[in-house]
Write a protein that holds these residues in place. Structure first.
Motif, PDB file in Angstrom:
ATOM      1  N   CYS B  65       0.849  -1.365  -0.052  1.00  0.00           N
ATOM      2  CA  CYS B  65      -0.005  -0.128  -0.001  1.00  0.00           C
ATOM      3  C   CYS B  65       0.804   1.299   0.068  1.00  0.00           C
ATOM      4  O   CYS B  65       1.579   1.423   0.813  1.00  0.00           O
ATOM      5  N   PRO B  66       0.764   2.110  -1.173  1.00  0.00           N
ATOM      6  CA  PRO B  66       1.599   3.100  -1.228  1.00  0.00           C
ATOM      7  C   PRO B  66       1.056   4.145  -0.024  1.00  0.00           C
ATOM      8  O   PRO B  66       2.192   5.310   0.328  1.00  0.00           O
ATOM      9  N   PHE B  67       0.130   4.199   0.699  1.00  0.00           N
ATOM     10  CA  PHE B  67      -0.433   5.247   1.529  1.00  0.00           C
ATOM     11  C   PHE B  67      -0.705   4.939   2.739  1.00  0.00           C
ATOM     12  O   PHE B  67      -1.153   5.560   3.546  1.00  0.00           O
ATOM     13  N   PHE B  96      -7.704   4.420  -3.419  1.00  0.00           N
ATOM     14  CA  PHE B  96      -8.179   3.563  -4.345  1.00  0.00           C
ATOM     15  C   PHE B  96      -7.442   2.971  -5.430  1.00  0.00           C
ATOM     16  O   PHE B  96      -7.826   2.980  -6.872  1.00  0.00           O
ATOM     17  N   GLY B  98      -5.849   0.289  -5.751  1.00  0.00           N
ATOM     18  CA  GLY B  98      -6.045  -1.222  -6.159  1.00  0.00           C
ATOM     19  C   GLY B  98      -4.776  -1.913  -6.202  1.00  0.00           C
ATOM     20  O   GLY B  98      -4.908  -3.437  -6.590  1.00  0.00           O
TER      21      GLY B  98
HETATM   22  S1  SF4 Z   1      -6.420   0.647  -2.606  1.00  0.00           S
HETATM   23 FE1  SF4 Z   1      -6.091   1.740  -0.793  1.00  0.00          FE
HETATM   24  S2  SF4 Z   1      -5.689   0.205   0.498  1.00  0.00           S
HETATM   25 FE2  SF4 Z   1      -5.153  -0.697  -1.531  1.00  0.00          FE
HETATM   26  S3  SF4 Z   1      -3.176  -0.270  -1.940  1.00  0.00           S
HETATM   27 FE3  SF4 Z   1      -4.390   1.403  -2.718  1.00  0.00          FE
HETATM   28  S4  SF4 Z   1      -4.228   2.961  -1.309  1.00  0.00           S
HETATM   29 FE4  SF4 Z   1      -3.522   1.072  -0.290  1.00  0.00          FE
END
Ligand code: SF4
Ligand code: SF4
Lengths: 382, 162
Positions: B65-67, B96, B98
């Motif tokens: 997850c980048p964030f 989002f 993915g």
């Molecule tokens: S969709 Fe959301 S939870 Fe999944 S990797 Fe991307 S930022 Fe993270």
């Protein structure tokens, strides 16, 4: 910050019985795009001096990219330009592929080209809308915003997201075309082509726009090169340069891209330049759809979350709707970039030309001038 | 829309709006009527859904997850006394993208076509409590499921990261 004023409008001096005011033309002004500002020194409504002020614009993209995995950055780069996000993804991925010395499958190249051109269309619609709004023609802007939504819908079907698509990844693209996508795209293209007649009537043949923009912000052929303008702004000053033709990437070597140039160099010419390129982009997407080959959409580069890029550096450039987007990527052979530098297309106009053009201009023309040069501040300070 | 000559009665055409249903709605009561989900793309990257029976708690989603939006939450213990962890997605951070779906080795993590997230606030709460409440509610807990309307998943879009 030293030069950011804490006020909107203040009297700073008297000169020949006239009051000199300082006005902060900042993010809260509807004609300004993004968190950017100009501190304008004015006598009456005439600007005498300008100081660009980046304010809270700096979001530290370049530094942030050094702390994330190669693939994680795909979620970050499109945010550098909201209106036209895809050139960022493609430039970043192309730079990585250059260091990796791989050639992606042809179908992936075409899919990238189609998203790039769709993104161009949506950005042009936003740009033309902004220009219309800057001179008070809100009907045109509303129609264009509605039409832009049709393209966002298409992006949603192709990539799963409307604004930040995160579609290109090192080695290719994430999805193939969804069922029924091509028919939908043709329909939208036909619709947009028909709409052009209305845009012409509402905007480009409108006497208001001719009166307001003629002669505004003139850039000569030599100045355009000297200041480093790119894209439609450069071509509207008579320089036939287009990255898609002069240094082709993605599927552009297989497509016949028509470079449109105009002499003129003022805001009106630039507005018409966007209108002409919009039409050409519609045709280009049609040609790309016709010649798109079948095949793989992605190279197998192994597990991308553990991607290591060998030591090396590369510069990749992409023609966006505003000009040349460039990514200079340096790798030290690790899991994360060593350094990424981004060249945004708005910098020359937003910082340098502003100091030449804005003095002597009327305050009413600033928003129109900005829109005509397609200045999108987020790419000025990354 | 035509821009040709208009009839003199054209101002009266607005009267027909009197008999039309309004475009605005009482949110969130009427929302689904106005925004039917059919319009949403079949691979829409909306709120997540996780099949807990399949998820092995490997934490790959958290790592990619980048964030930093995913946190592995302990929901119990297995027979050997090891903690069972499942991902919790914080929508205050999620972009989002993915990638967590792409990377999931069991294909248990998917994204749905739901995109409206609403939190009921309690009137008696103080401002500070309310912030905490929303922070907690703005997460996808392991026991919540939106599996009835799957959008982006690695079955539909071929696996890319794993
Ligand atoms: S969709 Fe959301 S939870 Fe999944 S990797 Fe991307 S930022 Fe993270
Ligand atoms: S990657 Fe998939 S299996 Fe692993 S913890 Fe996340 S959801 Fe569960």
């Amino acid at each position: 910050m030293m030069d950011s004023p804490s006020y909107m409008l203040s009297k700073i001096a008297e000169k020949d019985n006239l009051t000199v005011y300082e006005l902060f033309f900042g993010p809260n002004h509807p004609g300004m795009h993004g968190n950017f500002g100009y501190v304008l020194e004015m006598i009456g409504t005439e600007i005498v001096k300008v100081r660009p002020n980046a304010g809270h614009l700096h979001r530290g993209f370049e530094k942030l990219m050094e702390q994330k995995l190669w693939v994680q950055n795909i979620a970050l780069v499109p945010r550098i330009c909201v209106a036209d996000p895809d050139p960022n993804e493609v430039a970043y991925c192309t730079a990585i592929e250059k260091i990796l010395r791989v050639d992606i499958p042809d179908r992936a190249k075409f899919l990238r080209t189609i998203t790039l051109e769709m993104s161009r269309l949506s950005s042009f619609l936003m740009g033309m809308g902004a220009l219309a709004a800057a001179v008070g023609l809100y009907t045109a802007m509303n129609i264009m915003t509605a039409d832009r939504d049709l393209i966002l819908d298409l992006f949603e079907w192709l990539t799963g997201a409307r604004v930040y698509h995160m579609f290109s990844i090192p080695g290719g693209v994430r999805n193939d075309l969804a069922d029924g996508f091509v028919e939908r795209l043709y329909k939208v293209l036909d619709h947009l082509e028909k709409r052009l007649i209305e845009y012409d009537k509402l905007l480009f043949e409108n006497p208001i726009i001719h009166k307001r923009l003629k002669g505004l912000g003139y850039v000569s052929k030599e100045d355009a090169v000297k200041y480093g303008l790119t894209g439609p702004n450069l071509r509207a000053s008579g320089n036939p340069y287009d990255v898609r033709v002069d240094d082709p990437y993605a599927a552009y070597p297989y497509l016949d891209v028509r470079v449109i140039t105009q002499e003129g160099g003022d805001a009106l010419t630039r507005a018409i330049q966007i209108r002409l390129e919009f039409e050409e982009t519609i045709n280009l997407i049609r040609r790309a759809l016709k010649t798109m080959p079948e095949g793989e959409i992605r190279l197998n580069l192994g597990n991308l979350s553990a991607l290591k890029v060998p030591k090396g550096e590369a510069y990749a450039k992409v023609e966006s709707s505003k000009g040349e987007f460039g990514y200079y990527v340096v790798s030290d052979g690790g899991m994360k970039p060593y350094r990424v530098a981004v060249r945004g297309p708005s910098l020359p106009a937003g910082l340098l030309l502003a100091q030449k053009h804005l003095p002597k201009m009327k305050i009413d023309d600033v928003a129109a001038w900005m829109a005509s040069l397609a200045i999108c501040p987020p790419d000025i300070d990354k | 829309m035509s821009l040709g000559d208009k009839s003199v009665y054209s101002p009266l055409t607005n009267l027909k709006n009197l008999f039309k249903k309004p475009i605005t709605v009482k949110y969130p009561k009427e929302i689904l009527k106005v925004f039917p989900k059919d319009g949403v793309s079949p691979i829409y990257r909306g709120l997540h859904t996780n099949d807990l029976n399949k998820c092995i708690g490997c934490g790959m989603c958290q790592r990619i997850c980048p964030f930093d939006a995913i946190e592995m939450k302990v929901i119990g213990e297995n027979e050997q006394g090891r903690a069972i962890k499942k991902p919790v997605v914080d929508y205050g951070r999620c972009s989002f993208c993915g990638f967590c779906v792409d990377v999931c080795p069991t294909n248990s993590l998917k994204m749905s076509r739901h995109y409206i997230y609403k939190v009921k606030t309690v009137k008696s709460m103080s401002a500070k409590e309310e912030v905490e409440h929303i922070k907690q509610k703005f997460k996808l807990m392991p026991d919540e499921s939106l599996g009835d309307d799957i959008g982006y998943n690695t079955g539909k879009a071929k696996k890319i990261l794993g």
